[in-house]
Design a protein around this motif. Structure first.
Motif, PDB file in Angstrom:
ATOM      1  N   LEU A 170       5.584   5.727  10.418  1.00 28.78           N
ATOM      2  CA  LEU A 170       6.802   5.879   9.621  1.00 28.78           C
ATOM      3  C   LEU A 170       6.461   6.756   8.420  1.00 28.78           C
ATOM      4  N   LYS A 171       6.995   7.948   8.429  1.00 26.86           N
ATOM      5  CA  LYS A 171       6.668   8.917   7.378  1.00 26.86           C
ATOM      6  C   LYS A 171       7.434   8.573   6.097  1.00 26.86           C
ATOM      7  N   VAL A 172       6.687   8.398   5.009  1.00 24.69           N
ATOM      8  CA  VAL A 172       7.316   8.057   3.725  1.00 24.69           C
ATOM      9  C   VAL A 172       6.706   8.905   2.611  1.00 24.69           C
ATOM     10  N   PRO A 173       7.422   9.081   1.505  1.00 27.74           N
ATOM     11  CA  PRO A 173       6.841   9.834   0.388  1.00 27.74           C
ATOM     12  C   PRO A 173       5.801   8.997  -0.349  1.00 27.74           C
ATOM     13  N   ALA A 174       4.878   9.668  -1.001  1.00 24.74           N
ATOM     14  CA  ALA A 174       3.874   8.966  -1.805  1.00 24.74           C
ATOM     15  C   ALA A 174       4.294   9.044  -3.262  1.00 24.74           C
ATOM     16  N   TYR A 175       4.355   7.911  -3.908  1.00 20.73           N
ATOM     17  CA  TYR A 175       4.623   7.937  -5.348  1.00 20.73           C
ATOM     18  C   TYR A 175       3.368   8.364  -6.098  1.00 20.73           C
ATOM     19  N   GLU A 176       3.583   8.876  -7.283  1.00 18.75           N
ATOM     20  CA  GLU A 176       2.478   9.356  -8.109  1.00 18.75           C
ATOM     21  C   GLU A 176       1.552   8.207  -8.530  1.00 18.75           C
ATOM     22  N   ARG A 177       2.157   7.150  -9.088  1.00 18.95           N
ATOM     23  CA  ARG A 177       1.353   6.041  -9.629  1.00 18.95           C
ATOM     24  C   ARG A 177       1.102   4.991  -8.549  1.00 18.95           C
ATOM     25  N   TRP A 178      -0.116   4.413  -8.540  1.00 18.72           N
ATOM     26  CA  TRP A 178      -0.417   3.401  -7.514  1.00 18.72           C
ATOM     27  C   TRP A 178       0.482   2.177  -7.676  1.00 18.72           C
ATOM     28  N   GLN A 179       0.891   1.925  -8.911  1.00 14.71           N
ATOM     29  CA  GLN A 179       1.783   0.787  -9.161  1.00 14.71           C
ATOM     30  C   GLN A 179       3.104   0.978  -8.416  1.00 14.71           C
ATOM     31  N   ASP A 180       3.587   2.234  -8.392  1.00 14.90           N
ATOM     32  CA  ASP A 180       4.840   2.510  -7.679  1.00 14.90           C
ATOM     33  C   ASP A 180       4.625   2.490  -6.168  1.00 14.90           C
ATOM     34  N   VAL A 181       3.430   2.891  -5.743  1.00 13.36           N
ATOM     35  CA  VAL A 181       3.125   2.834  -4.304  1.00 13.36           C
ATOM     36  C   VAL A 181       3.158   1.383  -3.840  1.00 13.36           C
ATOM     37  N   THR A 182       2.500   0.504  -4.573  1.00 12.85           N
ATOM     38  CA  THR A 182       2.439  -0.898  -4.134  1.00 12.85           C
ATOM     39  C   THR A 182       3.825  -1.546  -4.230  1.00 12.85           C
ATOM     40  N   MET A 183       4.569  -1.246  -5.307  1.00 16.27           N
ATOM     41  CA  MET A 183       5.884  -1.865  -5.467  1.00 16.27           C
ATOM     42  C   MET A 183       6.903  -1.290  -4.484  1.00 16.27           C
ATOM     43  N   GLY A 184       6.743  -0.011  -4.159  1.00 20.09           N
ATOM     44  CA  GLY A 184       7.678   0.652  -3.247  1.00 20.09           C
ATOM     45  C   GLY A 184       7.683   0.043  -1.858  1.00 20.09           C
ATOM     46  N   ARG A 185       6.631  -0.706  -1.538  1.00 19.58           N
ATOM     47  CA  ARG A 185       6.544  -1.300  -0.199  1.00 19.58           C
ATOM     48  C   ARG A 185       7.714  -2.230   0.087  1.00 19.58           C
ATOM     49  N   MET A 186       8.165  -2.960  -0.936  1.00 16.14           N
ATOM     50  CA  MET A 186       9.239  -3.929  -0.718  1.00 16.14           C
ATOM     51  C   MET A 186      10.504  -3.232  -0.220  1.00 16.14           C
ATOM     52  N   GLU A 187      10.864  -2.136  -0.864  1.00 14.07           N
ATOM     53  CA  GLU A 187      12.074  -1.408  -0.465  1.00 14.07           C
ATOM     54  C   GLU A 187      11.908  -0.801   0.934  1.00 14.07           C
ATOM     55  N   MET A 188      10.732  -0.233   1.185  1.00 15.96           N
ATOM     56  CA  MET A 188      10.521   0.446   2.473  1.00 15.96           C
ATOM     57  C   MET A 188      10.493  -0.553   3.627  1.00 15.96           C
ATOM     58  N   ILE A 189       9.872  -1.702   3.392  1.00 19.74           N
ATOM     59  CA  ILE A 189       9.861  -2.730   4.448  1.00 19.74           C
ATOM     60  C   ILE A 189      11.294  -3.218   4.682  1.00 19.74           C
ATOM     61  N   ARG A 190      12.007  -3.478   3.587  1.00 18.75           N
ATOM     62  CA  ARG A 190      13.386  -3.953   3.730  1.00 18.75           C
ATOM     63  C   ARG A 190      14.222  -2.973   4.551  1.00 18.75           C
ATOM     64  N   ASP A 191      14.170  -1.707   4.180  1.00 16.71           N
ATOM     65  CA  ASP A 191      15.031  -0.722   4.847  1.00 16.71           C
ATOM     66  C   ASP A 191      14.695  -0.587   6.331  1.00 16.71           C
ATOM     67  N   GLN A 192      13.405  -0.549   6.644  1.00 17.41           N
ATOM     68  CA  GLN A 192      13.021  -0.421   8.059  1.00 17.41           C
ATOM     69  C   GLN A 192      13.269  -1.718   8.823  1.00 17.41           C
ATOM     70  N   ALA A 193      13.189  -2.837   8.121  1.00 19.52           N
ATOM     71  CA  ALA A 193      13.443  -4.127   8.784  1.00 19.52           C
ATOM     72  C   ALA A 193      14.907  -4.188   9.215  1.00 19.52           C
ATOM     73  N   ILE A 194      15.790  -3.710   8.349  1.00 20.47           N
ATOM     74  CA  ILE A 194      17.215  -3.709   8.676  1.00 20.47           C
ATOM     75  C   ILE A 194      17.494  -2.731   9.818  1.00 20.47           C
ATOM     76  N   LYS A 195      16.925  -1.532   9.687  1.00 25.08           N
ATOM     77  CA  LYS A 195      17.252  -0.443  10.604  1.00 25.08           C
ATOM     78  C   LYS A 195      16.546  -0.554  11.954  1.00 25.08           C
ATOM     79  N   LYS A 196      15.280  -0.935  11.912  1.00 24.59           N
ATOM     80  CA  LYS A 196      14.436  -0.759  13.091  1.00 24.59           C
ATOM     81  C   LYS A 196      13.749  -2.043  13.560  1.00 24.59           C
ATOM     82  N   PHE A 197      13.024  -2.685  12.645  1.00 16.90           N
ATOM     83  CA  PHE A 197      12.198  -3.822  13.071  1.00 16.90           C
ATOM     84  C   PHE A 197      13.050  -4.924  13.699  1.00 16.90           C
ATOM     85  N   SER A 198      14.260  -5.121  13.152  1.00 21.71           N
ATOM     86  CA  SER A 198      15.128  -6.199  13.645  1.00 21.71           C
ATOM     87  C   SER A 198      15.475  -6.006  15.128  1.00 21.71           C
ATOM     88  N   LYS A 199      15.410  -4.778  15.593  1.00 20.86           N
ATOM     89  CA  LYS A 199      15.743  -4.508  17.007  1.00 20.86           C
ATOM     90  C   LYS A 199      14.510  -4.565  17.891  1.00 20.86           C
TER      91      LYS A 199
END
Ligand code: GAL
Length: 275
Positions: A104-133
């Motif tokens: 799953l191609k995603v952008p990289a945030y500049e700060r590692w703090q944003d990379v780690t926190m960004g996981r929640m949104e990315m997991i949520r979005d893919q869970a709704i769109k893809k993983f649930s199926k």
């Protein structure tokens, strides 16, 4: 299948808590029979998704992560690896039957703090769109881990968290929760059950969506106030689990870190655990 009858008067372990006050099992080595569990989960033909983020230099961990997961993670069950990455050329891996890898191609945030926190949104979005199926359960882990022993269906539940190896013997006042009252991750010193690790949680898709959505929204709320919780996504995860209790809790061996010493240094010692 033949196995020893459970003895209602003889708990398998008496040195650790085996059930939370809200009646969620706490999974320790030696308290379950994986053959029974495997048979149960094979009956329902369970399919498990494993998410990990190989962003920027963390892509270096991917090889050992996948290779060790092939050896020890949900062996003989259907598994899909969901690898979020900003890299273009992820090498091929040889996977056992019933297992596949999705990039799953995603952008990289500049700060590692944003990379780690960004996981929640990315997991949520893919869970709704893809993983649930595609899968029944999701297991969301850090990529800089190696599976050293079998991690199987004993971890699966509606929503589970893992005890952080640094704090399983600590008082709630010592947990590194977010302590600023203005934060959406705030937990006062006299509250909290356990300190959960950010690097290993999961459950059924619907519950993971609920958890990741809560954490992402709480982060956004804090961002508006210019607050970033002390341990980023982990702080929000701990806040979530305070109100929405996990239905299963994994022992710290599921995310052990040698930084805290050899596992044998635990009060009871891994060596003393029943086989
Ligand atoms: C550290 C760990 C951090 C965070 C912290 C919490 O050991 O590396 O990621 O979990 O504990 O206090």
């Amino acid at each position: 299948m033949l196995y020893d009858q459970p003895d209602i008067l003889k708990p398998p372990r008496s040195d650790v808590l085996l059930v939370t006050p809200w009646l969620a099992p706490i999974v320790w080595n030696g308290v379950f029979n994986r053959d029974i569990l495997n048979a149960q989960f094979h009956h329902i033909d369970v399919h498990i998704g494993l998410t990990a983020f190989a962003i920027k230099k963390y892509v270096l961990f991917l090889k050992t992560f996948i290779e060790s997961a092939e050896k020890f993670f949900m062996v003989r069950h259907k598994v899909t690896y969901y690898i979020f990455t900003d890299h273009d050329n992820i090498s091929n891996f040889t996977l056992a039957d019933g297992r596949k890898l999705v990039i799953l191609k995603v952008p990289a945030y500049e700060r590692w703090q944003d990379v780690t926190m960004g996981r929640m949104e990315m997991i949520r979005d893919q869970a709704i769109k893809k993983f649930s199926k595609e899968v029944d359960y999701l297991v969301c882990v850090d990529v800089d881990m190696i599976f050293l022993e079998e991690v199987g269906v004993e971890i699966l539940s509606d929503i589970f968290g893992t005890l952080h190896p640094g704090f399983f013997g600590a008082l709630q006042s010592e947990f590194t929760y977010e302590r600023r009252a203005e934060s959406a991750a705030y937990i006062p010193f006299d509250a909290g059950d356990f300190y959960y690790a950010g690097g290993n949680f999961g459950g059924v898709i619907e519950e993971v969506i609920r958890l990741t959505n809560f954490c992402h929204n709480a982060m956004l709320e804090d961002k508006q106030k210019n607050i970033e919780a002390l341990w980023h996504d982990e702080s929000y995860l701990n806040k979530y689990f305070l109100s929405y209790k996990p239905t299963k809790v994994l022992s710290p061996e599921y995310i052990w870190n040698n930084y805290y010493g050899s596992p044998n240094a635990m009060p009871f010692g891994f060596n003393s655990w029943p086989a």
